[in-house]
Write a protein that holds these residues in place. Structure first.
Motif, PDB file in Angstrom:
ATOM      1  N   SER A  38     127.801  88.793 122.402  1.00 45.41           N
ATOM      2  CA  SER A  38     127.535  89.167 123.799  1.00 45.41           C
ATOM      3  C   SER A  38     126.326  90.092 123.938  1.00 45.41           C
ATOM      4  O   SER A  38     125.768  90.203 125.033  1.00 45.41           O
ATOM      5  CB  SER A  38     128.773  89.826 124.421  1.00 45.41           C
ATOM      6  N   HIS A  39     125.905  90.750 122.835  1.00 44.92           N
ATOM      7  CA  HIS A  39     124.707  91.600 122.904  1.00 44.92           C
ATOM      8  C   HIS A  39     123.454  90.782 123.195  1.00 44.92           C
ATOM      9  O   HIS A  39     122.439  91.322 123.629  1.00 44.92           O
ATOM     10  CB  HIS A  39     124.534  92.371 121.589  1.00 44.92           C
ATOM     11  N   LYS A  40     123.525  89.477 122.968  1.00 48.17           N
ATOM     12  CA  LYS A  40     122.372  88.608 123.230  1.00 48.17           C
ATOM     13  C   LYS A  40     122.389  88.039 124.645  1.00 48.17           C
ATOM     14  O   LYS A  40     121.457  87.352 125.056  1.00 48.17           O
ATOM     15  CB  LYS A  40     122.364  87.426 122.255  1.00 48.17           C
ATOM     16  N   LEU A  41     123.466  88.305 125.400  1.00 53.35           N
ATOM     17  CA  LEU A  41     123.726  87.601 126.658  1.00 53.35           C
ATOM     18  C   LEU A  41     123.314  88.414 127.876  1.00 53.35           C
ATOM     19  O   LEU A  41     123.606  89.601 127.975  1.00 53.35           O
ATOM     20  CB  LEU A  41     125.226  87.278 126.732  1.00 53.35           C
ATOM     21  N   THR A  42     122.636  87.756 128.806  1.00 52.17           N
ATOM     22  CA  THR A  42     122.296  88.394 130.074  1.00 52.17           C
ATOM     23  C   THR A  42     122.311  87.340 131.178  1.00 52.17           C
ATOM     24  O   THR A  42     122.182  86.141 130.906  1.00 52.17           O
ATOM     25  CB  THR A  42     120.903  89.064 130.002  1.00 52.17           C
ATOM     26  N   GLY A  43     122.517  87.778 132.417  1.00 52.81           N
ATOM     27  CA  GLY A  43     122.521  86.848 133.548  1.00 52.81           C
ATOM     28  C   GLY A  43     121.325  87.092 134.452  1.00 52.81           C
ATOM     29  O   GLY A  43     121.083  88.224 134.873  1.00 52.81           O
ATOM     30  N   ILE A  44     120.546  86.063 134.706  1.00 47.74           N
ATOM     31  CA  ILE A  44     119.398  86.145 135.618  1.00 47.74           C
ATOM     32  C   ILE A  44     119.602  85.103 136.707  1.00 47.74           C
ATOM     33  O   ILE A  44     119.670  83.898 136.427  1.00 47.74           O
ATOM     34  CB  ILE A  44     118.061  85.899 134.890  1.00 47.74           C
ATOM     35  N   LEU A  45     119.714  85.563 137.928  1.00 45.10           N
ATOM     36  CA  LEU A  45     119.997  84.664 139.047  1.00 45.10           C
ATOM     37  C   LEU A  45     118.860  83.668 139.256  1.00 45.10           C
ATOM     38  O   LEU A  45     117.680  84.017 139.161  1.00 45.10           O
ATOM     39  CB  LEU A  45     120.188  85.487 140.323  1.00 45.10           C
ATOM     40  N   ASN A  46     119.229  82.420 139.534  1.00 41.82           N
ATOM     41  CA  ASN A  46     118.229  81.411 139.851  1.00 41.82           C
ATOM     42  C   ASN A  46     117.493  81.757 141.143  1.00 41.82           C
ATOM     43  O   ASN A  46     118.005  82.489 141.996  1.00 41.82           O
ATOM     44  CB  ASN A  46     118.886  80.037 140.023  1.00 41.82           C
ATOM     45  N   GLY A  47     116.325  81.194 141.275  1.00 43.60           N
ATOM     46  CA  GLY A  47     115.556  81.329 142.508  1.00 43.60           C
ATOM     47  C   GLY A  47     115.423  79.991 143.208  1.00 43.60           C
ATOM     48  O   GLY A  47     115.968  78.967 142.783  1.00 43.60           O
ATOM     49  N   VAL A  48     114.686  79.997 144.294  1.00 43.69           N
ATOM     50  CA  VAL A  48     114.478  78.802 145.115  1.00 43.69           C
ATOM     51  C   VAL A  48     112.976  78.625 145.330  1.00 43.69           C
ATOM     52  O   VAL A  48     112.244  79.601 145.508  1.00 43.69           O
ATOM     53  CB  VAL A  48     115.180  78.949 146.483  1.00 43.69           C
ATOM     54  N   ASP A  49     112.550  77.384 145.318  1.00 42.07           N
ATOM     55  CA  ASP A  49     111.162  77.057 145.641  1.00 42.07           C
ATOM     56  C   ASP A  49     111.060  76.891 147.157  1.00 42.07           C
ATOM     57  O   ASP A  49     111.450  75.872 147.714  1.00 42.07           O
ATOM     58  CB  ASP A  49     110.763  75.766 144.928  1.00 42.07           C
ATOM     59  N   TYR A  50     110.528  77.922 147.825  1.00 38.60           N
ATOM     60  CA  TYR A  50     110.443  77.882 149.283  1.00 38.60           C
ATOM     61  C   TYR A  50     109.321  76.973 149.790  1.00 38.60           C
ATOM     62  O   TYR A  50     109.222  76.732 150.985  1.00 38.60           O
ATOM     63  CB  TYR A  50     110.283  79.301 149.843  1.00 38.60           C
ATOM     64  N   ASP A  51     108.493  76.463 148.902  1.00 39.38           N
ATOM     65  CA  ASP A  51     107.548  75.427 149.322  1.00 39.38           C
ATOM     66  C   ASP A  51     108.288  74.117 149.566  1.00 39.38           C
ATOM     67  O   ASP A  51     107.834  73.254 150.304  1.00 39.38           O
ATOM     68  CB  ASP A  51     106.473  75.211 148.247  1.00 39.38           C
ATOM     69  N   GLU A  52     109.447  74.001 148.918  1.00 42.73           N
ATOM     70  CA  GLU A  52     110.249  72.781 149.033  1.00 42.73           C
ATOM     71  C   GLU A  52     111.440  72.973 149.961  1.00 42.73           C
ATOM     72  O   GLU A  52     111.842  72.051 150.669  1.00 42.73           O
ATOM     73  CB  GLU A  52     110.746  72.395 147.625  1.00 42.73           C
ATOM     74  N   TRP A  53     112.022  74.169 149.945  1.00 38.11           N
ATOM     75  CA  TRP A  53     113.251  74.433 150.694  1.00 38.11           C
ATOM     76  C   TRP A  53     113.036  75.575 151.683  1.00 38.11           C
ATOM     77  O   TRP A  53     113.410  76.706 151.427  1.00 38.11           O
ATOM     78  CB  TRP A  53     114.402  74.769 149.742  1.00 38.11           C
ATOM     79  N   SER A  54     112.419  75.272 152.796  1.00 39.13           N
ATOM     80  CA  SER A  54     112.264  76.224 153.887  1.00 39.13           C
ATOM     81  C   SER A  54     112.097  75.463 155.191  1.00 39.13           C
ATOM     82  O   SER A  54     111.288  74.527 155.268  1.00 39.13           O
ATOM     83  CB  SER A  54     111.038  77.123 153.667  1.00 39.13           C
ATOM     84  N   PRO A  55     112.853  75.839 156.228  1.00 44.20           N
ATOM     85  CA  PRO A  55     112.741  75.115 157.503  1.00 44.20           C
ATOM     86  C   PRO A  55     111.398  75.324 158.186  1.00 44.20           C
ATOM     87  O   PRO A  55     111.067  74.592 159.118  1.00 44.20           O
ATOM     88  CB  PRO A  55     113.879  75.710 158.340  1.00 44.20           C
ATOM     89  N   GLU A  56     110.620  76.279 157.712  1.00 40.26           N
ATOM     90  CA  GLU A  56     109.294  76.510 158.300  1.00 40.26           C
ATOM     91  C   GLU A  56     108.301  75.423 157.917  1.00 40.26           C
ATOM     92  O   GLU A  56     107.353  75.151 158.654  1.00 40.26           O
ATOM     93  CB  GLU A  56     108.762  77.879 157.856  1.00 40.26           C
TER      94      GLU A  56
END
Length: 478
Positions: free
Chosen positions: A242-260
């Motif tokens: 577990s000393h090797k383990l970390t959590g990094i939240l995914n992101g979103v590509d807002y060029d692809e996923w944005s109502p704008e």
């Protein structure tokens, strides 16, 4: 900093799930931050038609007696990120999907197919200087690349640090022991501290135990997989490392996923013009031959139809809401029994329920923009991307509190942006649906929740700093 990013699927070249979205957007974001990153994936049927012209091809021989492994160099169609494609007609050019045949079964030679792909990844990590580019780091993703860590371990020579990212621990790439000779690895690796996994051998376990760092796609999932409930038989192994383990939240590509900027939706809008979202709701109702009723709350589902996703809970939990006049629009495919349940629900409520079996990328955008509430009642969810897309579209997620859903959706406090329930039960989901209906009935409350949702930043740019910090830490320890 040179990074080789290995994945078995990359959007927009091929996609079966969230891994493809991450592999198609995180490297682009990292390159914008100055990382010299190259992608690598198999050359499945039709892939060469989607990438930019091939710049160079290199024959790496025939180490698995399956035909020559050819390394093709190109770049992604939507960016200047370079990509290596591993070509081997007998292994990767199939009529069906990347992992399953046309009947929905695993290809019987998947262990050889992804061992060969991983072998090329390991070769580049070890001998990339022969081709003019040797990575400082090897970034693996899921079981399909896990054998690469085993090859580098077996070759017993110095190699770049290895990161393995787990997108879903349940898919562990395990195979019967009698197939182990096919992958050309030493039996020395077949033990409880190596690749052995309950009388089989596991590619994912190799990727975990032989990596220098392990990441998951959310902080909560990193904690959950250390427990028997979520560890899928690997919790003991993970707890030991577990000393090797970390959590990094995914992101979103807002060029692809944005109502704008979304080209797929009826009417573009932003946090400052949220009233325009209504036009998308009416357009979605029209498209599905449902009555155009702006005042009716519309629930949506975009998901694989599996028990993991909690999709068996919705047909019963939605009954009360449907009797109160709500609508449900679903896009998904998977378990045949679940498909039949949703089609039966559509038959019973033809003016309120619309079900589309399959997957349609453009339609998924229209659904995100058109519905009011997105249902994600997952039993476990490593990260989840659909709730992050929904937030940007002012569509409020209704989620079970697990994994990345717990990290991103909140029902109380000043960050409230959706609806959350604790237990994977019909009662808890039904109660949450009723709370969402009560909120929808109060426009002031609803707008406040929508503004909170749309105001959050889940862009890749926000999280690339965490990745670069991890890369630097590994290099400084190497």
């Amino acid at each position: 900093m040179k990074v080789l990013f290995a994945a078995s699927e990359i959007h927009p070249l091929i996609k079966t799930g969230g891994l493809a979205d991450v592999a198609g957007s995180l490297p682009i974001a990292l390159k914008k931050q100055g990382i010299d990153i190259k992608l690598i994936m198999p050359a499945y049927s039709g892939i060469l038609d989607k990438v930019k012209p091939i710049k160079r091809e290199t024959n790496l021989g025939n180490p698995f007696n399956t035909g020559d492994l050819i390394l093709l160099e190109s770049s992604l169609p939507n960016s200047d990120v370079p990509i290596y494609l591993v070509q081997c007609q007998s292994l990767f050019e199939r009529d069906a999907g990347p992992y399953l045949d046309s009947y929905g079964y695993d290809y019987p030679d998947n262990h050889i197919r992804f061992a060969a792909f991983s072998w090329v990844c390991a070769f580049l990590a070890q001998h990339g200087q022969l081709l003019g580019w040797k990575p400082d780091l090897l970034h693996l993703n899921d079981w399909q690349t896990g054998f690469a860590a085993a090859y580098l371990k077996a070759w017993k020579t110095q190699h770049p640090p290895i990161i393995t990212t787990v997108h879903n621990l349940r898919y562990n790439g395990s195979f019967p022991l009698e197939r182990f000779p096919d992958v050309r690895l030493s039996n020395d690796l077949l033990n409880m501290h190596g690749m052995e996994f309950y009388g089989q051998f596991s590619a994912l376990k190799a990727g975990l135990v032989f990596a220098d760092a392990i990441t998951t796609v959310s902080p909560t999932y990193a904690k959950e997989i250390l427990t028997p409930e979520y560890g899928d038989g690997l919790d003991g192994t993970l707890s030991a490392i577990s000393h090797k383990l970390t959590g990094i939240l995914n992101g979103v590509d807002y060029d692809e996923w944005s109502p704008e900027v979304d080209p797929h939706i009826d009417t573009q809008y932003s946090i400052d013009s949220i009233d325009k979202k209504l036009a998308n709701k009416l357009a979605l109702q029209r498209e599905n031959n449902l009555p155009e009723k702006p005042e009716v709350p519309v629930f949506g589902v975009v998901s694989r139809l599996t028990e993991q996703k909690g999709l068996d809970l919705i047909p019963i939990a939605m009954e009360t809401a449907l009797k109160q006049g709500a609508m449900l629009i679903l896009l998904g495919s998977g378990d045949a029994t679940l498909e039949a349940q949703y089609l039966a629900l559509q038959e019973r409520y033809p003016q309120q329920v619309a079900v589309r079996i399959g997957y349609d990328e453009a339609y998924s955008h229209r659904l995100q923009a058109g519905v009011d509430i997105l249902l994600i009642p997952s039993r476990f969810e490593p990260c989840g991307l659909t709730q992050l897309y929904a937030l940007k579209y002012g569509t409020l997620p209704l989620v079970r509190k697990t994994g990345g859903l717990a990290d991103t959706i909140f029902e109380v406090g000043n960050k409230a942006n959706g609806f959350v329930f604790e237990n994977a039960s019909i009662k808890d989901l039904t109660d949450a649906i009723q709370r969402s209906l009560a909120a929808f009935a109060n426009l002031g409350t609803w707008r406040e929740l929508q503004h909170n949702a749309m105001g959050q930043d889940h862009s890749w740019k926000r999280v690339t700093g965490e990745w670069i910090s991890l890369y630097k830490k590994l290099l400084s320890n190497a």
